[in-house]
Design a protein around this motif. Structure first.
Motif, PDB file in Angstrom:
ATOM      1  N   LEU A  80      36.189  33.216  29.518  1.00 38.74           N
ATOM      2  CA  LEU A  80      35.926  33.786  28.203  1.00 38.74           C
ATOM      3  C   LEU A  80      36.503  35.195  28.177  1.00 38.74           C
ATOM      4  O   LEU A  80      36.045  36.068  28.903  1.00 38.74           O
ATOM      5  N   LYS A  81      37.490  35.422  27.329  1.00 29.92           N
ATOM      6  CA  LYS A  81      38.093  36.746  27.224  1.00 29.92           C
ATOM      7  C   LYS A  81      37.393  37.592  26.179  1.00 29.92           C
ATOM      8  O   LYS A  81      37.168  38.774  26.366  1.00 29.92           O
ATOM      9  N   GLU A  82      37.035  36.981  25.056  1.00 26.46           N
ATOM     10  CA  GLU A  82      36.429  37.755  23.976  1.00 26.46           C
ATOM     11  C   GLU A  82      35.371  36.920  23.274  1.00 26.46           C
ATOM     12  O   GLU A  82      35.619  35.782  22.899  1.00 26.46           O
ATOM     13  N   ARG A 113      33.097  25.874  36.114  1.00 28.09           N
ATOM     14  CA  ARG A 113      32.286  27.016  35.697  1.00 28.09           C
ATOM     15  C   ARG A 113      32.907  27.718  34.494  1.00 28.09           C
ATOM     16  O   ARG A 113      34.062  27.508  34.162  1.00 28.09           O
ATOM     17  N   VAL A 114      32.087  28.577  33.879  1.00 30.65           N
ATOM     18  CA  VAL A 114      32.518  29.483  32.817  1.00 30.65           C
ATOM     19  C   VAL A 114      32.358  30.886  33.382  1.00 30.65           C
ATOM     20  O   VAL A 114      31.326  31.210  33.972  1.00 30.65           O
ATOM     21  N   GLU A 115      33.381  31.711  33.203  1.00 28.39           N
ATOM     22  CA  GLU A 115      33.362  33.074  33.735  1.00 28.39           C
ATOM     23  C   GLU A 115      33.721  34.056  32.628  1.00 28.39           C
ATOM     24  O   GLU A 115      34.430  33.706  31.693  1.00 28.39           O
ATOM     25  N   TRP A 116      33.238  35.295  32.768  1.00 25.76           N
ATOM     26  CA  TRP A 116      33.589  36.344  31.820  1.00 25.76           C
ATOM     27  C   TRP A 116      33.250  37.691  32.418  1.00 25.76           C
ATOM     28  O   TRP A 116      32.570  37.774  33.431  1.00 25.76           O
ATOM     29  N   THR A 117      33.739  38.736  31.775  1.00 27.25           N
ATOM     30  CA  THR A 117      33.372  40.104  32.131  1.00 27.25           C
ATOM     31  C   THR A 117      32.679  40.724  30.923  1.00 27.25           C
ATOM     32  O   THR A 117      32.773  40.208  29.811  1.00 27.25           O
ATOM     33  N   ALA A 118      31.993  41.804  31.164  1.00 32.62           N
ATOM     34  CA  ALA A 118      31.339  42.552  30.084  1.00 32.62           C
ATOM     35  C   ALA A 118      31.458  44.037  30.405  1.00 32.62           C
ATOM     36  O   ALA A 118      31.437  44.426  31.579  1.00 32.62           O
ATOM     37  N   ASP A 119      31.585  44.818  29.364  1.00 35.00           N
ATOM     38  CA  ASP A 119      31.657  46.268  29.566  1.00 35.00           C
ATOM     39  C   ASP A 119      30.290  46.798  29.984  1.00 35.00           C
ATOM     40  O   ASP A 119      29.275  46.476  29.354  1.00 35.00           O
ATOM     41  N   PRO A 136      24.792  39.433  36.636  1.00 32.06           N
ATOM     42  CA  PRO A 136      26.085  40.013  37.032  1.00 32.06           C
ATOM     43  C   PRO A 136      26.409  39.645  38.468  1.00 32.06           C
ATOM     44  O   PRO A 136      25.513  39.514  39.308  1.00 32.06           O
ATOM     45  N   ARG A 137      27.683  39.453  38.744  1.00 29.85           N
ATOM     46  CA  ARG A 137      28.139  39.080  40.078  1.00 29.85           C
ATOM     47  C   ARG A 137      28.744  40.285  40.778  1.00 29.85           C
ATOM     48  O   ARG A 137      29.488  41.044  40.179  1.00 29.85           O
ATOM     49  N   ASP A 138      28.442  40.451  42.033  1.00 30.22           N
ATOM     50  CA  ASP A 138      29.063  41.475  42.853  1.00 30.22           C
ATOM     51  C   ASP A 138      30.262  40.863  43.565  1.00 30.22           C
ATOM     52  O   ASP A 138      30.416  39.650  43.618  1.00 30.22           O
ATOM     53  N   GLY A 139      31.076  41.712  44.127  1.00 28.12           N
ATOM     54  CA  GLY A 139      32.128  41.215  44.998  1.00 28.12           C
ATOM     55  C   GLY A 139      33.524  41.261  44.410  1.00 28.12           C
ATOM     56  O   GLY A 139      34.491  41.027  45.117  1.00 28.12           O
TER      57      GLY A 139
END
Length: 148
Positions: A80-82, A113-119, A136-139
Motif C-alpha cells: 500500500l503506497k497511499e 501479506r499486505v505491507e505499508w509505511t506510515a509517517d 509497527p515493525r522494527d528492523g
C-alpha cells in the motif's frame, strides 16, 4: 459506499485527490498531471493500481498499491503506497473499507501479506492502523534516492 478499481475515466478525480494529498502533507496543493497519471496507471505496464471508495458519483478516498516480489521466499506482497480519505468523508469507515478491499485484492493475487509505511508524525494514521490489529515493525530503515 462501494470500492472499485479506478479506470481511465477516473484520471481527473485522481488528479484532484493527488493535489489534496500534497496539501495534506504540507506541499503545494496542485493537481497531479493527468497524462502522468494515465501513463502510470493505464498504459501497457502499469506502476500501480488504484481503488476508489465511492458514494454514488462522489469519490470519498483512494488506496494506491503495487505488488512486490519477493516477499517471503518466492511469495508476493501487496504494498500500500497511499491511503487517503477526503476530509468530508473522514471518520465514516472509508479507510477501513479500503483496507478490507486491499486484503481481498491481496488474497486474490495470491499474496502472503499486505505491507505499508506510515509517517511517524501522523498520529491519526498511526492510531487507525493500530485499530486494524497491526503493530509497527522494527528492523527496516527507509531510504530514498532522488533521480535527476
Amino acid at each position: 459506499m462501494r470500492i472499485e478499481q479506478a479506470t481511465p475515466d477516473d484520471v481527473d478525480v485522481i488528479s484532484v485527490i493527488l493535489g489534496e494529498i500534497e496539501d495534506y502533507y504540507g506541499g503545494t496543493a496542485a493537481p497531479g498531471d493527468p497524462e502522468q497519471i494515465r501513463a502510470a496507471l493505464f498504459d501497457g505496464r502499469p506502476a500501480a493500481t488504484v481503488l476508489l471508495a465511492r458514494d454514488g458519483e462522489q469519490v470519498l478516498g483512494l488506496a494506491s498499491y503495487s505488488l512486490l516480489w519477493p516477499a517471503v521466499g518466492a511469495d508476493t506482497s501487496l504494498y500500500l503506497k497511499e491511503l487517503y480519505v477526503r476530509e468530508a468523508a473522514r471518520r465514516r469507515g472509508v479507510a477501513g473499507a479500503l483496507m478490507e478491499a486491499l486484503r481481498t485484492e491481496a488474497a486474490r493475487a495470491g499474496c502472503s501479506r499486505v505491507e505499508w509505511t506510515a509517517d511517524a508524525d501522523n498520529p491519526l494514521a498511526l492510531a487507525f492502523y493500530q485499530t486494524l490489529g497491526t503493530e509497527p515493525r522494527d528492523g527496516k530503515i527507509f531510504y530514498r534516492a532522488e533521480l535527476p
